[in-house]
Structures are given as C-alpha cells and as structure tokens.
Design an enzyme around this catalytic site. Structure first.
Site, PDB file in Angstrom:
ATOM      1  N   GLY A 180       2.244   2.116  10.863  1.00 17.02           N
ATOM      2  CA  GLY A 180       3.178   3.355  10.524  1.00 17.02           C
ATOM      3  C   GLY A 180       3.890   3.673  11.782  1.00 17.02           C
ATOM      4  O   GLY A 180       4.463   4.907  11.815  1.00 17.02           O
ATOM      5  N   SER A 192       3.293  -2.149  10.428  1.00 14.05           N
ATOM      6  CA  SER A 192       4.527  -2.135  10.529  1.00 14.05           C
ATOM      7  C   SER A 192       5.265  -3.494  10.367  1.00 14.05           C
ATOM      8  O   SER A 192       6.123  -4.070  10.974  1.00 14.05           O
ATOM      9  CB  SER A 192       5.006  -1.609  12.048  1.00 14.05           C
ATOM     10  OG  SER A 192       4.632  -0.338  12.187  1.00 14.05           O
ATOM     11  N   ASN A 233       0.968  -1.126  -0.103  1.00  9.84           N
ATOM     12  CA  ASN A 233       0.012   0.071   0.035  1.00  9.84           C
ATOM     13  C   ASN A 233       0.908   1.266  -0.039  1.00  9.84           C
ATOM     14  O   ASN A 233       1.283   1.503   1.088  1.00  9.84           O
ATOM     15  CB  ASN A 233      -0.864   0.038   1.146  1.00  9.84           C
ATOM     16  CG  ASN A 233      -1.715   1.419   1.270  1.00  9.84           C
ATOM     17  OD1 ASN A 233      -1.855   2.128   0.446  1.00  9.84           O
ATOM     18  ND2 ASN A 233      -2.309   1.504   2.481  1.00  9.84           N
ATOM     19  N   TRP A 234       0.890   1.541  -1.137  1.00 12.17           N
ATOM     20  CA  TRP A 234       2.108   2.969  -1.343  1.00 12.17           C
ATOM     21  C   TRP A 234       1.439   4.205  -0.598  1.00 12.17           C
ATOM     22  O   TRP A 234       2.251   5.131  -0.361  1.00 12.17           O
ATOM     23  CB  TRP A 234       2.216   3.262  -2.718  1.00 12.17           C
ATOM     24  CG  TRP A 234       3.187   2.303  -3.411  1.00 12.17           C
ATOM     25  CD1 TRP A 234       3.607   0.991  -3.101  1.00 12.17           C
ATOM     26  CD2 TRP A 234       3.682   2.388  -4.773  1.00 12.17           C
ATOM     27  NE1 TRP A 234       4.557   0.480  -3.908  1.00 12.17           N
ATOM     28  CE2 TRP A 234       4.433   1.067  -5.112  1.00 12.17           C
ATOM     29  CE3 TRP A 234       3.556   3.409  -5.776  1.00 12.17           C
ATOM     30  CZ2 TRP A 234       5.061   1.131  -6.242  1.00 12.17           C
ATOM     31  CZ3 TRP A 234       4.123   3.362  -7.042  1.00 12.17           C
ATOM     32  CH2 TRP A 234       4.921   2.098  -7.356  1.00 12.17           C
ATOM     33  N   LYS A 235       0.226   4.060  -0.222  1.00 14.36           N
ATOM     34  CA  LYS A 235      -0.444   5.340   0.306  1.00 14.36           C
ATOM     35  C   LYS A 235      -0.067   6.648  -0.624  1.00 14.36           C
ATOM     36  O   LYS A 235       0.017   6.571  -1.762  1.00 14.36           O
ATOM     37  CB  LYS A 235       0.003   5.708   1.622  1.00 14.36           C
ATOM     38  CG  LYS A 235       0.017   4.424   2.505  1.00 14.36           C
ATOM     39  CD  LYS A 235       0.071   4.672   3.904  1.00 14.36           C
ATOM     40  CE  LYS A 235       0.557   3.578   4.952  1.00 14.36           C
ATOM     41  NZ  LYS A 235       0.158   3.827   6.263  1.00 14.36           N
ATOM     42  N   GLU A 259      -5.600  -4.627  10.494  1.00 18.94           N
ATOM     43  CA  GLU A 259      -4.639  -3.861  10.631  1.00 18.94           C
ATOM     44  C   GLU A 259      -4.871  -3.073  11.918  1.00 18.94           C
ATOM     45  O   GLU A 259      -5.912  -2.057  11.849  1.00 18.94           O
ATOM     46  CB  GLU A 259      -4.592  -2.739   9.429  1.00 18.94           C
ATOM     47  CG  GLU A 259      -4.305  -3.250   8.195  1.00 18.94           C
ATOM     48  CD  GLU A 259      -3.761  -2.439   7.297  1.00 18.94           C
ATOM     49  OE1 GLU A 259      -2.682  -2.685   6.613  1.00 18.94           O
ATOM     50  OE2 GLU A 259      -4.164  -1.301   7.100  1.00 18.94           O
ATOM     51  N   GLY A 289       2.695  -1.191   4.245  1.00 18.14           N
ATOM     52  CA  GLY A 289       2.718   0.163   3.842  1.00 18.14           C
ATOM     53  C   GLY A 289       4.106   0.474   3.610  1.00 18.14           C
ATOM     54  O   GLY A 289       4.853   0.507   2.619  1.00 18.14           O
ATOM     55  N   GLY A 290       4.730   1.280   4.817  1.00 12.85           N
ATOM     56  CA  GLY A 290       6.095   1.983   4.557  1.00 12.85           C
ATOM     57  C   GLY A 290       7.072   0.758   3.792  1.00 12.85           C
ATOM     58  O   GLY A 290       7.887   1.334   2.993  1.00 12.85           O
ATOM     59  N   GLU A 319      -7.026   5.024   7.476  1.00 15.48           N
ATOM     60  CA  GLU A 319      -6.744   6.368   7.368  1.00 15.48           C
ATOM     61  C   GLU A 319      -7.881   6.980   6.574  1.00 15.48           C
ATOM     62  O   GLU A 319      -8.188   8.123   6.830  1.00 15.48           O
ATOM     63  CB  GLU A 319      -5.482   6.395   6.639  1.00 15.48           C
ATOM     64  CG  GLU A 319      -4.224   6.157   7.433  1.00 15.48           C
ATOM     65  CD  GLU A 319      -2.918   5.816   6.705  1.00 15.48           C
ATOM     66  OE1 GLU A 319      -2.863   5.630   5.266  1.00 15.48           O
ATOM     67  OE2 GLU A 319      -1.981   5.316   7.404  1.00 15.48           O
ATOM     68  N   HIS A 340      -9.460   1.414   4.700  1.00 15.07           N
ATOM     69  CA  HIS A 340      -8.252   1.431   5.434  1.00 15.07           C
ATOM     70  C   HIS A 340      -8.517   2.484   6.492  1.00 15.07           C
ATOM     71  O   HIS A 340      -9.224   3.499   6.352  1.00 15.07           O
ATOM     72  CB  HIS A 340      -7.172   2.092   4.481  1.00 15.07           C
ATOM     73  CG  HIS A 340      -5.857   2.033   5.083  1.00 15.07           C
ATOM     74  ND1 HIS A 340      -5.414   2.884   5.983  1.00 15.07           N
ATOM     75  CD2 HIS A 340      -4.860   1.239   4.926  1.00 15.07           C
ATOM     76  CE1 HIS A 340      -4.252   2.704   6.143  1.00 15.07           C
ATOM     77  NE2 HIS A 340      -3.794   1.510   5.743  1.00 15.07           N
TER      78      HIS A 340
END
Ligand code: PEP
Length: 251
Positions: free
Chosen positions: A171, A209, A9-11, A165, A230-231, A96, A94
């Site tokens: 993150g 994470s 997930n590149w966000k 999640e 993600g990251g 966010e 998600h």
C-alpha cells in the site's frame, strides 16, 4: 507446471453496489487471463460475490479464518463457514493482521492447518518490515514465518500457496524490485525443497504495490508465480491487466 495465480485482496473495501460493478467488469474481462484468478473479499460480501462469480472461473476467497473449528468464539468465522460460501482460498497471516491483531507465527500456522483440514487452500503471507530489511534480517524473518507453517504441517506443503509481501511495499507504492523479490522467493523455495518433495509445485506469490506497469517484470522471475494484489484489485482494468501479465512456470 505451476499455473500462475493472481489473487485480489480487497481488504476492508467494498459495498453491495460497488462490488457488483467491480466484479461485473472483472468477470466480463477475465476470459483470456493466462492464469488462475481469485478475489478475497470481506466476510459479509461472500454470499453476494459467490453469486456474481457463478458465471465465471474466478475463485472466491476470504481474508482470514478462525483458528477454532466452532464454538464460543464471538466474532470469529470458521473455515467450515467459509466453505459453505464456496471459498476455495483463505489468506492467513497477512501483515495487517499480524500487526493489528498481534497474530503470531504459530497462530498463522494453525490457521493454515485448519484450512487444509477442510480442503481449502491457505495463502500464507510472510514478509519483513522496513526496519528488519535495513538491519539485514529479511531472510531470518521470512524463513521463521514460513518454517512455523511447514513445521506444523510436517512437510505436507503441497496444498498451500505462499505470498511474500514485504511490509514496506504494501500500500505504499514502493515495490520491491524484481531482483529483490526473486532473491526472497528463491530462499522460500529452497526452504520448501528442504522440507517437502512438492516444493516445485507450491506457488509463491509476490505482493506489495503490484501495478499493471510492474507486474510483467515481477511475474517473469523464475520463482514468482503470480501476485497477491491489494489496491490495484479494486480497479477492474488494473486487476485484469495484472492478471494478463501472468504465465505458467515449470517446476
Ligand atoms: C496486500 O494487501 O496484500 C497488498 C499487496 O496490497 P497492495 O497491493 O495495495 O500493496
């Protein structure tokens, strides 16, 4: 057999040059990954990433979709548009988006339904906040979120992927332990079993994470079928190492 699945997930990260470099490295290195791999990229880069992935078996996904099929909805992107760009997956719900855009459980469920209607696979995210975990509400929250989807789908859950999640792990560098994650995944699986005969086939990913050094232990849990990353999906070596930690699961 559930094929494990690792999705990036590149966000809201990336640019034309950076995407080309990142996917160039991921495509070059993914050959032996023992799982299905996808990247969910920002809308403007779907066309570029589709081309970059053409020579690979990496699937393309988006990070959200409209609940509407078409029409006067400025700024929205429909599932048909995502399909036009070759998306096989779309993340819905998600945390966010639930937080930044006040997305409700019923809206998330309707988005999952839109995706299924056109043959795309929704990656349905569920997860509790730190306050909810600390007050013992984890099960109530994640089951409420999942139930909104299974209720709307009438038990037709075979086409979905679920991602657990925990919000406090996204993150933050703070990962759920393998045991904490497995406990919630087992609850989610039990709910799916109650409402659908296909529950054993539904992949439940863990996200929060995930890194090369914790992926193997997480993915070894009986109800964890891969990860939403993600990251670490923004660094080819890390993303490939995480994908390399996956393996297939018996239902
Ligand atoms: C995510 O955004 O879905 C996620 C899991 O992020 P991170 O891996 O950076 O915690």
């Amino acid at each position: 057999m559930r094929r494990q699945f690792v999705a990036g997930n590149w966000k809201m990260h990336g640019n034309l040059a950076g995407n080309a470099a990142l996917l160039g490295d991921v495509v070059a290195g993914v050959g032996t990954a023992p799982c299905e791999v996808a990247v969910c990229v920002p809308f403007p880069y779907l066309g570029q990433c589709r081309q970059l992935l053409e020579v690979s078996n990496i699937a393309l996904g988006a990070q959200d979709c409209s609940v509407h099929s078409s029409g006067a909805h400025t700024g929205e992107v429909s599932v048909a548009m995502l399909q036009d760009f070759g998306c096989r997956y779309v993340i819905v719900g998600h945390s966010e988006r639930r937080a930044d855009h006040h997305e409700s459980d019923s809206l998330v469920a309707a988005k999952a339904e839109r995706a299924l209607e056109v043959g795309m696979t929704p990656i349905v995210c569920v997860g509790e906040s730190l306050a909810e975990r600390e007050s013992g509400e984890t099960a109530t929250v994640v089951l409420r979120q999942l139930q909104a989807v299974t209720h709307l789908l009438g038990g037709q859950t075979a086409g979905i992927v679920v991602a657990y999640e925990p919000v406090w792990a996204i993150g933050t560098g703070r990962t759920a332990t393998a045991a904490q994650a497995q406990e919630v995944h087992a609850l989610l699986r039990a709910h799916l079993r109650k409402v659908s005969e296909a529950a054993g086939e539904v992949r439940i990913l863990y996200g929060g994470s995930v890194k090369p050094d914790n992926a193997a232990e997480l993915f070894a849990q009986p109800d964890i079928d891969g990860g939403l990353i993600g990251g670490a999906s923004l660094k080819a070596t890390d993303f490939l190492a995480i994908a390399g930690a996956a393996h297939d699961k018996r239902p």
